[in-house]
Scaffold this motif. Structure first.
Motif, PDB file in Angstrom:
ATOM      1  N   THR A  45       0.839  -1.201   0.000  1.00  0.00           N
ATOM      2  CA  THR A  45       0.000   0.000   0.000  1.00  0.00           C
ATOM      3  C   THR A  45       0.871   1.246   0.000  1.00  0.00           C
ATOM      4  O   THR A  45       2.058   1.208   0.357  1.00  0.00           O
ATOM      5  N   GLY A  46       0.277   2.368  -0.400  1.00  0.00           N
ATOM      6  CA  GLY A  46       0.944   3.654  -0.306  1.00  0.00           C
ATOM      7  C   GLY A  46       2.282   3.726  -1.019  1.00  0.00           C
ATOM      8  O   GLY A  46       2.454   3.235  -2.140  1.00  0.00           O
ATOM      9  N   ARG A  47       3.242   4.335  -0.369  1.00  0.00           N
ATOM     10  CA  ARG A  47       4.556   4.559  -0.957  1.00  0.00           C
ATOM     11  C   ARG A  47       5.276   3.250  -1.260  1.00  0.00           C
ATOM     12  O   ARG A  47       6.009   3.160  -2.257  1.00  0.00           O
ATOM     13  N   ALA A  48       5.084   2.228  -0.434  1.00  0.00           N
ATOM     14  CA  ALA A  48       5.718   0.934  -0.684  1.00  0.00           C
ATOM     15  C   ALA A  48       5.270   0.373  -2.035  1.00  0.00           C
ATOM     16  O   ALA A  48       6.082  -0.156  -2.798  1.00  0.00           O
ATOM     17  N   ALA A  49       3.989   0.504  -2.361  1.00  0.00           N
ATOM     18  CA  ALA A  49       3.467   0.028  -3.641  1.00  0.00           C
ATOM     19  C   ALA A  49       4.053   0.835  -4.792  1.00  0.00           C
ATOM     20  O   ALA A  49       4.393   0.277  -5.854  1.00  0.00           O
ATOM     21  N   GLU A  50       4.210   2.144  -4.606  1.00  0.00           N
ATOM     22  CA  GLU A  50       4.766   3.004  -5.651  1.00  0.00           C
ATOM     23  C   GLU A  50       6.210   2.626  -5.966  1.00  0.00           C
ATOM     24  O   GLU A  50       6.615   2.563  -7.130  1.00  0.00           O
ATOM     25  N   ILE A  51       6.992   2.373  -4.929  1.00  0.00           N
ATOM     26  CA  ILE A  51       8.398   1.997  -5.119  1.00  0.00           C
ATOM     27  C   ILE A  51       8.479   0.646  -5.826  1.00  0.00           C
ATOM     28  O   ILE A  51       9.296   0.438  -6.731  1.00  0.00           O
ATOM     29  N   GLY A 241      14.759   4.810   8.671  1.00  0.00           N
ATOM     30  CA  GLY A 241      14.051   6.073   8.522  1.00  0.00           C
ATOM     31  C   GLY A 241      13.288   6.142   7.212  1.00  0.00           C
ATOM     32  O   GLY A 241      13.722   5.600   6.197  1.00  0.00           O
ATOM     33  N   TYR A 242      12.132   6.811   7.250  1.00  0.00           N
ATOM     34  CA  TYR A 242      11.324   7.030   6.045  1.00  0.00           C
ATOM     35  C   TYR A 242      10.523   8.309   6.244  1.00  0.00           C
ATOM     36  O   TYR A 242      10.381   8.803   7.367  1.00  0.00           O
ATOM     37  N   SER A 243       9.996   8.861   5.167  1.00  0.00           N
ATOM     38  CA  SER A 243       9.227  10.097   5.263  1.00  0.00           C
ATOM     39  C   SER A 243       7.886   9.848   5.939  1.00  0.00           C
ATOM     40  O   SER A 243       7.256   8.802   5.732  1.00  0.00           O
ATOM     41  N   LYS A 244       7.445  10.817   6.730  1.00  0.00           N
ATOM     42  CA  LYS A 244       6.124  10.699   7.348  1.00  0.00           C
ATOM     43  C   LYS A 244       5.013  10.652   6.290  1.00  0.00           C
ATOM     44  O   LYS A 244       3.909  10.193   6.566  1.00  0.00           O
ATOM     45  N   LYS A 245       5.307  11.136   5.089  1.00  0.00           N
ATOM     46  CA  LYS A 245       4.331  11.107   4.007  1.00  0.00           C
ATOM     47  C   LYS A 245       4.253   9.733   3.337  1.00  0.00           C
ATOM     48  O   LYS A 245       3.349   9.488   2.536  1.00  0.00           O
ATOM     49  N   ALA A 246       5.205   8.856   3.661  1.00  0.00           N
ATOM     50  CA  ALA A 246       5.293   7.551   3.002  1.00  0.00           C
ATOM     51  C   ALA A 246       4.349   6.547   3.667  1.00  0.00           C
ATOM     52  O   ALA A 246       4.753   5.699   4.465  1.00  0.00           O
ATOM     53  N   THR A 247       3.072   6.648   3.334  1.00  0.00           N
ATOM     54  CA  THR A 247       2.079   5.736   3.920  1.00  0.00           C
ATOM     55  C   THR A 247       2.371   4.296   3.528  1.00  0.00           C
ATOM     56  O   THR A 247       2.856   4.015   2.428  1.00  0.00           O
ATOM     57  N   GLY A 248       2.088   3.405   4.455  1.00  0.00           N
ATOM     58  CA  GLY A 248       2.294   1.983   4.213  1.00  0.00           C
ATOM     59  C   GLY A 248       3.717   1.511   4.411  1.00  0.00           C
ATOM     60  O   GLY A 248       3.987   0.305   4.414  1.00  0.00           O
ATOM     61  N   LEU A 287      10.586  -5.495  17.545  1.00  0.00           N
ATOM     62  CA  LEU A 287      10.220  -4.331  16.747  1.00  0.00           C
ATOM     63  C   LEU A 287       9.159  -3.485  17.440  1.00  0.00           C
ATOM     64  O   LEU A 287       8.258  -4.005  18.103  1.00  0.00           O
ATOM     65  N   ASP A 288       9.276  -2.182  17.288  1.00  0.00           N
ATOM     66  CA  ASP A 288       8.228  -1.280  17.781  1.00  0.00           C
ATOM     67  C   ASP A 288       6.992  -1.415  16.899  1.00  0.00           C
ATOM     68  O   ASP A 288       7.114  -1.570  15.680  1.00  0.00           O
ATOM     69  N   PRO A 289       5.800  -1.315  17.466  1.00  0.00           N
ATOM     70  CA  PRO A 289       4.603  -1.297  16.630  1.00  0.00           C
ATOM     71  C   PRO A 289       4.561  -0.015  15.817  1.00  0.00           C
ATOM     72  O   PRO A 289       5.099   1.026  16.235  1.00  0.00           O
ATOM     73  N   CYS A 290       3.971  -0.085  14.639  1.00  0.00           N
ATOM     74  CA  CYS A 290       3.865   1.109  13.795  1.00  0.00           C
ATOM     75  C   CYS A 290       2.935   2.123  14.453  1.00  0.00           C
ATOM     76  O   CYS A 290       1.896   1.756  15.012  1.00  0.00           O
ATOM     77  N   GLN A 291       3.316   3.387  14.372  1.00  0.00           N
ATOM     78  CA  GLN A 291       2.526   4.455  14.964  1.00  0.00           C
ATOM     79  C   GLN A 291       1.533   4.974  13.939  1.00  0.00           C
ATOM     80  O   GLN A 291       1.851   5.067  12.752  1.00  0.00           O
ATOM     81  N   SER A 292       0.346   5.302  14.391  1.00  0.00           N
ATOM     82  CA  SER A 292      -0.675   5.801  13.475  1.00  0.00           C
ATOM     83  C   SER A 292      -0.395   7.258  13.109  1.00  0.00           C
ATOM     84  O   SER A 292       0.300   7.962  13.813  1.00  0.00           O
TER      85      SER A 292
END
Length: 292
Positions: A45-51, A241-248, A287-292
């Motif tokens: 989803t999101g940025r992961a799918a775009e990459i 690290g990743y951008s806060k805009k990078a959903t998913g 691993l830390d849980p992903c933050q919303s």
């Protein structure tokens, strides 16, 4: 030959392991190419799918940290544990390692590079902190280590308490500077780790301080001239690290790291890069849980 007195510490899941620096700490040979896995981009989803659809990715790593992120003058590709973890993530997006663009990323520009979109991910001995998570996303940790000291081989310094009021260097923009000051020494920032190491070698500063894994690599490069001393006086949780805009992106990273922990890929990457320094492979961290 292993140096008997040069030790660094890696901790994972509460387990502390001693590491004696030796050899080249994985800084010499070019890392092997890793093929992208056969994946469906629609599964992301999101940025992961775009990459995934683009079939290429830009990843920021250090170029001056033997064993973690190091690029020699004779190679086009950096080597080290951070680099191998980056290859794992790219492969899980279906991207061959030859299609990764490696961007040299120093401590002071990791957040700007992510915010500006210059890199998609940062794997550059990047400690997870609450302040950093205010401006960028951080997933992980994929390694836990501790801050120690690098001093001349003939130094009588045993730990940070021996350096009160003395200048101790690290890189500008790193959490290490804050820890140095908290312990009563005077933190001095330089642009790169290699510059900081040189200041220790020429006597400009009394010591260098950062993660023990980084220090062990430099001690190995300067065998007989430098040594790592002292028990860790911090816990550094190293993440992606990743951008806060990078959903998913966080969900993808955590799933990829979990799979690498479970199938032994992470352990093989560790043994290939940091193993030559004499360290036992630690237990993968939680691993830390992903933050919303």
């Amino acid at each position: 030959m292993r140096l008997r007195k040069t030790k660094a510490v890696i901790a994972a899941c509460g387990l502390t392991l001693a590491m004696a620096a030796c050899g080249n700490a994985g800084s010499g040979d070019k890392g092997k190419e890793v093929a992208g896995k056969d994946v469906k981009c629609s599964d992301f989803t999101g940025r992961a799918a775009e990459i995934c659809k683009a079939g290429k990715i830009t990843i920021g790593v250090k170029f001056d940290q033997p064993g973690l992120g190091f690029k020699s003058a004779t190679s086009d590709t950096p080597t080290g544990f951070d680099v191998e973890v980056a290859k794992i993530l790219a492969s899980d997006l279906g991207i061959d390692s030859k299609d990764i663009k490696w961007e040299e990323t120093i401590s002071d520009n990791r957040e700007p590079f992510l915010q500006q979109g210059k890199v998609d991910l940062v794997l550059a001995s990047y400690s997870i902190t609450p302040d950093r998570r205010k401006v960028v996303g951080q997933a992980g940790p994929y390694m836990v280590t501790g801050q120690q000291l690098l001093v001349p081989a003939d130094s009588k310094v045993k730990d940070i308490s021996d350096l009160k009021g003395k200048e101790v260097c690290s890189v500008t923009g790193s959490t290490s500077i804050d820890k140095i000051n908290e312990k009563g020494a005077k933190g001095v920032g330089f642009e790169s780790y290699s510059e900081c190491v040189q200041k220790v070698l020429d006597g400009t500063v009394s010591a260098m301080s950062t993660d023990g894994t980084i220090l062990a690599g430099f001690a190995a490069q300067n065998e007989g001239q430098l040594k790592v001393v002292g028990d860790p006086f911090s816990e550094e949780r190293i993440g992606v690290g990743y951008s806060k805009k990078a959903t998913g992106m966080c969900d993808f990273i955590n799933k990829s790291l979990t799979a690498a922990f479970d199938d032994g890929t992470w352990a093989k990457a560790f043994e290939k890069t940091l193993g030559p320094s004499g360290v036992d492979t630690p237990t993968p961290p939680t691993l830390d849980p992903c933050q919303s």
